[in-house]
Design a protein around this motif. Structure first.
Motif, PDB file in Angstrom:
ATOM      1  N   ALA A 273       0.832  -1.205   0.000  1.00 56.58           N
ATOM      2  CA  ALA A 273       0.000   0.000   0.000  1.00 56.58           C
ATOM      3  C   ALA A 273       0.864   1.251   0.000  1.00 56.58           C
ATOM      4  N   LYS A 274       1.952   1.219   0.754  1.00 53.48           N
ATOM      5  CA  LYS A 274       2.863   2.359   0.784  1.00 53.48           C
ATOM      6  C   LYS A 274       3.522   2.556  -0.572  1.00 53.48           C
ATOM      7  N   GLY A 275       3.952   1.476  -1.181  1.00 57.89           N
ATOM      8  CA  GLY A 275       4.553   1.574  -2.507  1.00 57.89           C
ATOM      9  C   GLY A 275       3.596   2.145  -3.528  1.00 57.89           C
ATOM     10  N   ALA A 276       2.341   1.715  -3.467  1.00 56.33           N
ATOM     11  CA  ALA A 276       1.344   2.235  -4.400  1.00 56.33           C
ATOM     12  C   ALA A 276       1.131   3.730  -4.200  1.00 56.33           C
ATOM     13  N   ALA A 277       1.173   4.179  -2.934  1.00 60.58           N
ATOM     14  CA  ALA A 277       0.939   5.592  -2.622  1.00 60.58           C
ATOM     15  C   ALA A 277       2.043   6.494  -3.160  1.00 60.58           C
ATOM     16  N   GLN A 278       3.177   5.916  -3.484  1.00 63.84           N
ATOM     17  CA  GLN A 278       4.295   6.711  -3.999  1.00 63.84           C
ATOM     18  C   GLN A 278       4.224   6.902  -5.516  1.00 63.84           C
ATOM     19  N   ARG A 279       3.185   6.345  -6.145  1.00 68.45           N
ATOM     20  CA  ARG A 279       3.026   6.487  -7.590  1.00 68.45           C
ATOM     21  C   ARG A 279       1.871   7.436  -7.905  1.00 68.45           C
ATOM     22  N   GLN A 280       1.992   8.115  -9.024  1.00 68.56           N
ATOM     23  CA  GLN A 280       0.986   9.105  -9.378  1.00 68.56           C
ATOM     24  C   GLN A 280      -0.378   8.482  -9.642  1.00 68.56           C
ATOM     25  N   ASP A 281      -0.402   7.211 -10.029  1.00 66.08           N
ATOM     26  CA  ASP A 281      -1.683   6.576 -10.323  1.00 66.08           C
ATOM     27  C   ASP A 281      -2.356   5.997  -9.083  1.00 66.08           C
ATOM     28  N   PHE A 282      -1.839   6.326  -7.903  1.00 66.33           N
ATOM     29  CA  PHE A 282      -2.447   5.836  -6.657  1.00 66.33           C
ATOM     30  C   PHE A 282      -3.896   6.295  -6.559  1.00 66.33           C
ATOM     31  N   ARG A 283      -4.716   5.420  -6.024  1.00 62.62           N
ATOM     32  CA  ARG A 283      -6.094   5.771  -5.740  1.00 62.62           C
ATOM     33  C   ARG A 283      -6.425   5.383  -4.299  1.00 62.62           C
ATOM     34  N   ALA A 284      -6.935   6.330  -3.554  1.00 63.20           N
ATOM     35  CA  ALA A 284      -7.307   6.072  -2.167  1.00 63.20           C
ATOM     36  C   ALA A 284      -8.407   5.023  -2.104  1.00 63.20           C
ATOM     37  N   HIS A 285      -8.494   4.350  -0.964  1.00 59.93           N
ATOM     38  CA  HIS A 285      -9.484   3.269  -0.854  1.00 59.93           C
ATOM     39  C   HIS A 285      -9.794   2.986   0.612  1.00 59.93           C
ATOM     40  N   ALA A 286     -10.929   2.370   0.809  1.00 66.44           N
ATOM     41  CA  ALA A 286     -11.295   1.928   2.154  1.00 66.44           C
ATOM     42  C   ALA A 286     -10.387   0.773   2.574  1.00 66.44           C
ATOM     43  N   LEU A 287     -10.183   0.647   3.877  1.00 63.52           N
ATOM     44  CA  LEU A 287      -9.424  -0.488   4.413  1.00 63.52           C
ATOM     45  C   LEU A 287     -10.407  -1.607   4.745  1.00 63.52           C
ATOM     46  N   GLY A 288     -10.970  -2.198   3.690  1.00 63.75           N
ATOM     47  CA  GLY A 288     -11.975  -3.238   3.889  1.00 63.75           C
ATOM     48  C   GLY A 288     -13.128  -2.722   4.727  1.00 63.75           C
ATOM     49  N   ASP A 289     -13.506  -3.508   5.737  1.00 64.02           N
ATOM     50  CA  ASP A 289     -14.581  -3.061   6.624  1.00 64.02           C
ATOM     51  C   ASP A 289     -14.020  -2.527   7.936  1.00 64.02           C
ATOM     52  N   ALA A 290     -12.731  -2.175   7.951  1.00 64.74           N
ATOM     53  CA  ALA A 290     -12.082  -1.712   9.177  1.00 64.74           C
ATOM     54  C   ALA A 290     -12.700  -0.407   9.668  1.00 64.74           C
ATOM     55  N   THR A 291     -12.861  -0.340  10.983  1.00 65.80           N
ATOM     56  CA  THR A 291     -13.386   0.875  11.602  1.00 65.80           C
ATOM     57  C   THR A 291     -12.497   1.285  12.767  1.00 65.80           C
ATOM     58  N   PHE A 292     -12.679   2.513  13.203  1.00 62.98           N
ATOM     59  CA  PHE A 292     -11.904   3.072  14.306  1.00 62.98           C
ATOM     60  C   PHE A 292     -12.842   3.629  15.353  1.00 62.98           C
ATOM     61  N   SER A 293     -12.510   3.357  16.599  1.00 70.12           N
ATOM     62  CA  SER A 293     -13.269   3.922  17.719  1.00 70.12           C
ATOM     63  C   SER A 293     -12.303   4.619  18.664  1.00 70.12           C
ATOM     64  N   ALA A 294     -12.747   5.740  19.217  1.00 64.44           N
ATOM     65  CA  ALA A 294     -11.936   6.470  20.195  1.00 64.44           C
ATOM     66  C   ALA A 294     -12.864   7.193  21.140  1.00 64.44           C
ATOM     67  N   ALA A 295     -12.493   7.185  22.404  1.00 63.33           N
ATOM     68  CA  ALA A 295     -13.306   7.875  23.400  1.00 63.33           C
ATOM     69  C   ALA A 295     -12.404   8.413  24.496  1.00 63.33           C
ATOM     70  N   PHE A 296     -12.561   9.683  24.774  1.00 64.89           N
ATOM     71  CA  PHE A 296     -11.851  10.285  25.914  1.00 64.89           C
ATOM     72  C   PHE A 296     -12.533  11.597  26.285  1.00 64.89           C
ATOM     73  N   ASP A 297     -12.419  11.914  27.551  1.00 61.84           N
ATOM     74  CA  ASP A 297     -12.984  13.158  28.050  1.00 61.84           C
ATOM     75  C   ASP A 297     -12.015  14.302  27.753  1.00 61.84           C
ATOM     76  N   VAL A 298     -12.588  15.455  27.493  1.00 57.70           N
ATOM     77  CA  VAL A 298     -11.786  16.610  27.102  1.00 57.70           C
ATOM     78  C   VAL A 298     -12.123  17.792  27.999  1.00 57.70           C
ATOM     79  N   GLU A 299     -11.092  18.414  28.495  1.00 57.32           N
ATOM     80  CA  GLU A 299     -11.254  19.643  29.271  1.00 57.32           C
ATOM     81  C   GLU A 299     -10.818  20.808  28.395  1.00 57.32           C
ATOM     82  N   ARG A 300     -11.734  21.714  28.137  1.00 59.34           N
ATOM     83  CA  ARG A 300     -11.436  22.861  27.285  1.00 59.34           C
ATOM     84  C   ARG A 300     -11.494  24.148  28.096  1.00 59.34           C
ATOM     85  N   SER A 301     -10.571  25.010  27.771  1.00 64.40           N
ATOM     86  CA  SER A 301     -10.558  26.307  28.425  1.00 64.40           C
ATOM     87  C   SER A 301      -9.898  27.309  27.508  1.00 64.40           C
ATOM     88  N   ARG A 302     -10.104  28.539  27.786  1.00 62.90           N
ATOM     89  CA  ARG A 302      -9.450  29.599  27.023  1.00 62.90           C
ATOM     90  C   ARG A 302      -8.449  30.256  27.960  1.00 62.90           C
TER      91      ARG A 302
END
Length: 564
Positions: A273-302
């Motif tokens: 996949a990395k080798g393909a990305a280095q060529r001009q004819d590369f085409r982006a694609h889904a990673l099969g049915d792979a998904t990502f999950s992330a959860a965390f609490d965030v404290e925001r302030s100015r």
């Protein structure tokens, strides 16, 4: 007076005492330095204070900032600068949005129904600057977009035919030329397209929910420890009206080994996949049915951080300005290293530059007044994305149109003097030739950046001034050691980035060889004096992307001269 005020007052008193001791410069041997010369002992004394544990790693919005700002202001006063900040004071308020992860950060990849948990800080390093709520992404589709670059002028678009709205994009660090023969991106020298900041902005513009950059030490130009420590600290940004569209909901890095497992689980070879990305004819694609999950609490302030500004007023053209800059911030208190030390003191990065600024101000102030004014500008939040410089460029204390140059300093080396001095990246600006002339006058040489693939042009505060059109340069140490040659210099640099950069090991001690920082500061002093006394305006070269922005303000410079 509360305990914090007592501590800050103590720092100011100690700083004034130190400055008084520094009024008569001394050399590294203890003898009086030549009149007007940069003092090794003064540089070391400043470093000993500024990089001490008392300053708690100089993180914005901490007690360490209060001590740092108070100390620098006291030093500027002691060497005779005028306060050049807001309201007649020493500082410029820089309002920042602060975002910090609170509690554990949970993350996982799921492929074909199998969930693989990720350890934050080890497998993945997460952060957010998005303004809305806590982060809670659940089974968001993953897509691979190569290097995450859309460059119409190079006929390159990694996003062609791919809708990334609401998805998490996996991208490679740097750009396609880094590991291949020179191509559309000019070879191994990192471009703006190779920087993580660009990749986040491009994906956010396209409506992605997140970006995960695959970390590899060589193309990133720093180890995983640097990534981990930077992401573990609170994140900052200037206040933006369009923050929700400007920032991704989640962004971060994953180790290469983590990426290899993900791709393998999805039935894809990472190397292919990395080798393909280095060529001009590369085409982006889904990673099969792979998904990502992330959860965390965030404290925001100015919060309000501060730039520190001191002025040496010009004698003949005081309305024209030469900026001398460097950033004061480091990463504060982070993850303990093997020795148990958690304070990231930032001695090389970037207390060295602040020590040099104070010495340059002292020497210039002791001599004939320069023709142009010199603004000594100590910037906050560089480590969070050049934010103090970005804020100043948007809210200048002195007009940018009549700012002749921004001369920034970064990371002098304690590993011995060099025959050469360098600047960061390929600037395509007359200041590079001016720096070469200043070095030659000191019996030294100028060498261009030997590590263009690291993308340092985009990683220092001068870049914010460049984007605003001001001719700008970051000066750094050379690599050709008097005792060790280029091989020794490159080895010392590699050790620093592997073992100390953005880590608790970046500390000052009395074993430092101060000959290098002293000689380098002397060259910068000569450069600043030359630009400040010149009637000419530094220029971007014809092929610079910043030339057009500068030329748009040319009439203001001509009119100012005509009115004088």
């Amino acid at each position: 007076m509360n305990p914090m005020q007592q501590r800050v007052t103590g720092v100011i008193i100690a700083s004034l005492a130190l400055a008084a001791c520094a009024a008569t410069p001394t050399s590294s041997t203890g003898a009086a330095a030549p009149a007007g010369g940069i003092s090794s002992d003064n540089l070391a004394a400043h470093l000993r204070v500024l990089a001490s544990d008392e300053f708690e790693g100089r993180a914005p919005a901490t007690p360490g900032e209060d001590r740092t700002v108070a100390w620098i202001s006291a030093q500027f006063a002691a060497v005779g600068l005028e306060p050049a900040g807001e309201g007649g004071g020493w500082t410029q308020a820089v309002t920042l949005e602060r975002t910090a992860i609170t509690g554990p950060a949970r993350a996982a990849f799921t492929v074909a129904g199998t969930r693989r948990e990720l350890a934050n800080g080890d497998d993945i390093a997460l952060e957010t600057l998005h303004p809305d709520g806590d982060v809670d992404l659940r089974d968001v589709p993953l897509v691979f977009a190569g290097y995450g670059i859309s460059a119409p002028e190079l006929d390159w678009d990694d996003y062609a035919g791919l809708d990334v709205r609401g998805k998490v994009v996996v991208v490679l660090v740097n750009d396609p030329d880094f590991e291949t023969a020179p191509g559309r991106f000019g070879g191994r020298a990192m471009t703006w397209y190779g920087r993580w900041a660009y990749k986040y902005l491009e994906a956010a513009k396209r409506g992605a929910s997140g970006v995960l950059i695959v970390h590899e030490t060589e193309p990133a130009a720093y180890p995983w420890a640097t990534v981990r420590n930077g992401r573990a600290a609170p994140q900052f940004d200037i206040v933006r009206a369009d923050a929700a569209g400007h920032h991704l909901k989640v962004r971060g890095w994953i180790q290469r080994a983590t990426a290899e497992r993900l791709f393998a689980d999805a039935g894809v070879s990472f190397d292919d996949a990395k080798g393909a990305a280095q060529r001009q004819d590369f085409r982006a694609h889904a990673l099969g049915d792979a998904t990502f999950s992330a959860a965390f609490d965030v404290e925001r302030s100015r919060i309000t951080s501060r730039n520190v500004a001191g002025l040496l007023r010009g004698a003949q053209r005081p309305d024209e300005t030469v900026i001398v800059s460097g950033h004061w911030d480091s990463f504060g208190i982070g993850t303990p290293d093997a020795s148990g030390d958690a304070i990231i003191n930032g001695a090389v990065d970037n207390a060295t530059a602040i020590a040099s600024m104070i010495e340059i101000a002292r020497v210039l102030g002791d001599g004939p007044s320069p023709a142009r004014s010199v603004l000594f500008l100590v910037l906050t939040a560089e480590e969070s994305g050049l934010l103090g410089a970005t804020y100043y460029a948007a809210n200048p204390l002195r007009p940018l149109a009549t700012t002749a140059a921004a001369i920034n300093m970064e990371m002098w080396s304690p590993d011995g003097p060099t025959r050469d001095i360098s600047s960061w990246g390929l600037g395509r600006v007359s200041l590079e030739r001016s720096l070469a002339a200043a070095a030659e006058a000191e019996g030294r040489s100028y060498s261009g950046d030997r590590d263009l693939e690291a993308g340092f042009f985009y990683r220092a505060d001068h870049f914010a001034f460049a984007q605003a059109g001001v001719p700008a340069i970051t000066v750094g140490p050379g690599m050709d050691q008097l005792e060790g040659g280029v091989e020794g210099g490159l080895a010392a640099r590699a050790r620093y980035f592997a073992e100390r950069y953005h880590q608790p090991g970046d500390e000052f001690d009395d074993s430092w060889d101060m000959r290098g920082p002293t000689a380098d500061t002397t060259v910068v002093l000569r450069l600043v004096r030359a630009i400040a006394d010149s009637k000419a305006w530094p220029q971007w070269d014809a092929d610079s992307e910043f030339r057009g922005v500068r030329e748009a303000s040319a009439d203001q410079r001509r009119q100012r001269r005509a009115d004088r």
